[in-house]
Design an enzyme around this catalytic site. Structure first.
Site, PDB file in Angstrom:
ATOM      1  N   ASP A 267       0.846  -1.197   0.000  1.00  0.00           N
ATOM      2  CA  ASP A 267       0.000   0.000   0.000  1.00  0.00           C
ATOM      3  C   ASP A 267       0.885   1.252   0.000  1.00  0.00           C
ATOM      4  O   ASP A 267       0.634   2.206  -0.729  1.00  0.00           O
ATOM      5  CB  ASP A 267      -0.902  -0.033   1.245  1.00  0.00           C
ATOM      6  CG  ASP A 267      -2.081   0.918   1.155  1.00  0.00           C
ATOM      7  OD1 ASP A 267      -2.466   1.309   0.029  1.00  0.00           O
ATOM      8  OD2 ASP A 267      -2.646   1.258   2.216  1.00  0.00           O
TER       9      ASP A 267
ATOM     10  N   HIS B 177      -4.200   3.128  -6.975  1.00  0.00           N
ATOM     11  CA  HIS B 177      -5.441   2.805  -6.264  1.00  0.00           C
ATOM     12  C   HIS B 177      -6.620   2.609  -7.212  1.00  0.00           C
ATOM     13  O   HIS B 177      -7.535   1.840  -6.925  1.00  0.00           O
ATOM     14  CB  HIS B 177      -5.747   3.843  -5.182  1.00  0.00           C
ATOM     15  CG  HIS B 177      -5.053   3.540  -3.879  1.00  0.00           C
ATOM     16  ND1 HIS B 177      -3.730   3.828  -3.686  1.00  0.00           N
ATOM     17  CD2 HIS B 177      -5.484   2.923  -2.751  1.00  0.00           C
ATOM     18  CE1 HIS B 177      -3.369   3.412  -2.469  1.00  0.00           C
ATOM     19  NE2 HIS B 177      -4.413   2.857  -1.888  1.00  0.00           N
TER      20      HIS B 177
ATOM     21  N   HIS C 270      -6.269  -0.841  -8.336  1.00  0.00           N
ATOM     22  CA  HIS C 270      -6.752  -1.693  -7.225  1.00  0.00           C
ATOM     23  C   HIS C 270      -8.277  -1.793  -7.272  1.00  0.00           C
ATOM     24  O   HIS C 270      -8.853  -2.875  -7.188  1.00  0.00           O
ATOM     25  CB  HIS C 270      -6.313  -1.114  -5.879  1.00  0.00           C
ATOM     26  CG  HIS C 270      -7.110  -1.630  -4.717  1.00  0.00           C
ATOM     27  ND1 HIS C 270      -8.333  -1.089  -4.354  1.00  0.00           N
ATOM     28  CD2 HIS C 270      -6.898  -2.667  -3.884  1.00  0.00           C
ATOM     29  CE1 HIS C 270      -8.810  -1.781  -3.333  1.00  0.00           C
ATOM     30  NE2 HIS C 270      -7.965  -2.732  -3.021  1.00  0.00           N
TER      31      HIS C 270
ATOM     32  N   HIS D 155      -5.693  -5.565   0.446  1.00  0.00           N
ATOM     33  CA  HIS D 155      -5.668  -4.250  -0.201  1.00  0.00           C
ATOM     34  C   HIS D 155      -4.270  -3.913  -0.746  1.00  0.00           C
ATOM     35  O   HIS D 155      -4.116  -3.616  -1.933  1.00  0.00           O
ATOM     36  CB  HIS D 155      -6.124  -3.195   0.826  1.00  0.00           C
ATOM     37  CG  HIS D 155      -6.005  -1.777   0.366  1.00  0.00           C
ATOM     38  ND1 HIS D 155      -6.943  -1.173  -0.437  1.00  0.00           N
ATOM     39  CD2 HIS D 155      -5.035  -0.849   0.574  1.00  0.00           C
ATOM     40  CE1 HIS D 155      -6.568   0.065  -0.680  1.00  0.00           C
ATOM     41  NE2 HIS D 155      -5.419   0.291  -0.080  1.00  0.00           N
TER      42      HIS D 155
HETATM   43 ZN   LIG Z   1      -4.438   2.166   0.095  1.00  0.00          ZN
END
Ligand SMILES: [Zn+2]
Length: 365
Positions: A171, A254, A257, A271
């Site tokens: 992340d 992101h 993602h 995540h």
């Molecule tokens: Zn994140």
């Protein structure tokens, strides 16, 4: 547009700091509603309870039912009222912390968050993600302020599964590149303004820390050892990435993602694992120099972060699946549009395919 930086009012990190929670808490109120899971209470409840002994604040434990939903938030608001609490403390993973922030916001109380894992950069943020009771994403609750205190007990985090901290590094890997993209495009950050030199500096330090300390930290964590490298990585995952993403901005990684969430097969991945792959896709879109790309992909491989779609759980990769991810990532409201150039599902699709192929190449497949 103005430059804006937001951050928690106080960040504390150290081994055994949770033992001092009561001492920290008495500065914010007289009685805390302490949210924790029952298994969390079994592990560290005694330690937390003991920290309030003889202090000017009392702790009222409330067990978290597992979902950061409106029903749960309202139930806990009622508990806080019944027990006469004047502050909220969340101890645990992301959903508990988000619930604590939301309850505190609705009651205009101070909130103290104590993450027991370092798997994302969410703890420091002024944001709660609200789900339905069934666990489906419902909405973002943007809060007027960041937590009053974020307390990281590195001893507790060192005992958490290594994969979670590695995922946190995935992340955090995105932070610098997304902040750089937003700076270049002039996009607004999550803080509601332009990024500042301070946020950029923290994002850059976050990246350097991961590259220098990441692999060392993973190996130490696998041996259950809390070393200076582990301490640095916990700070990078939580504070540097936390301020970096919120005040530096989100962009390609992101969005990719979010695109990956359309594939059922990837749901079991964390995540940060999906964000790490999203970062590689963003870097392919940006066409960064090959030695830089190689460094980052091999770093991911050393850590065990996924670098191919197969490692993300996609057993049979098809053009349709990749196009579905690319199309979702290009959604009007998503942050892919914060990149400093035009993006379209076709170019994103090509970047995903190439990122997957580079991953296979460096894995030696
Ligand atoms: Zn994140």
């Amino acid at each position: 547009m103005a430059g804006i930086l937001i951050s928690p009012s106080k960040y504390v990190q150290g081994a055994g700091e949770l033992k001092k929670l009561g001492e920290y808490a008495e500065k914010y109120g007289k009685k805390a509603l302490v949210l924790i899971t029952s298994s969390g209470f079994q592990r560290i409840g005694e330690l937390v309870e003991g920290s309030f002994a003889g202090k000017g604040a009392a702790a009222e434990f409330g067990y978290f039912n597992g979902e950061c939903s409106k029903t749960e938030i309202n139930r806990l608001i009622q508990v806080a009222e019944e027990k006469g609490c004047d502050m909220v403390i969340g101890i645990g993973g992301g959903k508990i912390l988000d619930t604590a922030k939301a309850v505190a916001y609705h009651k205009s109380m101070p909130v103290l968050v104590c993450p027991t894992i370092a798997s994302t950069d969410a703890p420091c943020s002024a944001l709660s993600v609200i789900y339905t009771d069934e666990g489906v994403f419902e909405e973002y609750l943007f809060l007027p302020a960041n937590p009053n205190l974020v307390l990281m007990d590195t001893e507790v985090i060192t005992k958490s599964p290594v994969r979670l901290t590695v995922s946190g590094m995935g992340d955090a890997l995105a932070t610098y590149f997304e902040a750089r993209a937003c700076k270049n495009s002039g996009a607004a950050t999550c803080a509601g303004g332009l990024s500042t030199s301070a946020a950029m500096a923290l994002a850059e330090l976050c990246f350097q820390t991961l590259m220098e300390e990441g692999v060392k930290a993973k190996i130490a964590l696998s041996a259950g050892a809390c070393t200076p490298a582990v301490e640095k990585v916990i700070e990078a995952n939580t504070l540097l990435s936390g301020i970096g993403f919120e005040s530096g901005g989100l962009a390609g990684a992101h969005a990719i993602h979010n695109g990956l969430t359309v594939l059922e097969e990837c749901h079991h991945m964390y995540h940060g694992e999906k964000v790490a792959f999203g970062t590689i896709v963003q870097l392919v879109l940006e066409n960064i120099p090959s030695d830089e790309l190689e460094d980052i992909i091999t770093w991911c491989i050393e850590l065990g972060l996924p670098v191919t779609l197969k490692e993300l759980g996609v057993t049979e990769v098809t053009d349709e699946k990749i196009m579905a991810v690319a199309t979702a990532a290009c959604a009007e409201t998503d942050t892919l549009h914060n990149m400093p150039f035009e993006v379209a599902p076709e170019t994103v699709c090509a970047a995903i395919k190439a990122a997957d192929a580079y991953g296979q190449f460096y894995l030696g497949n």
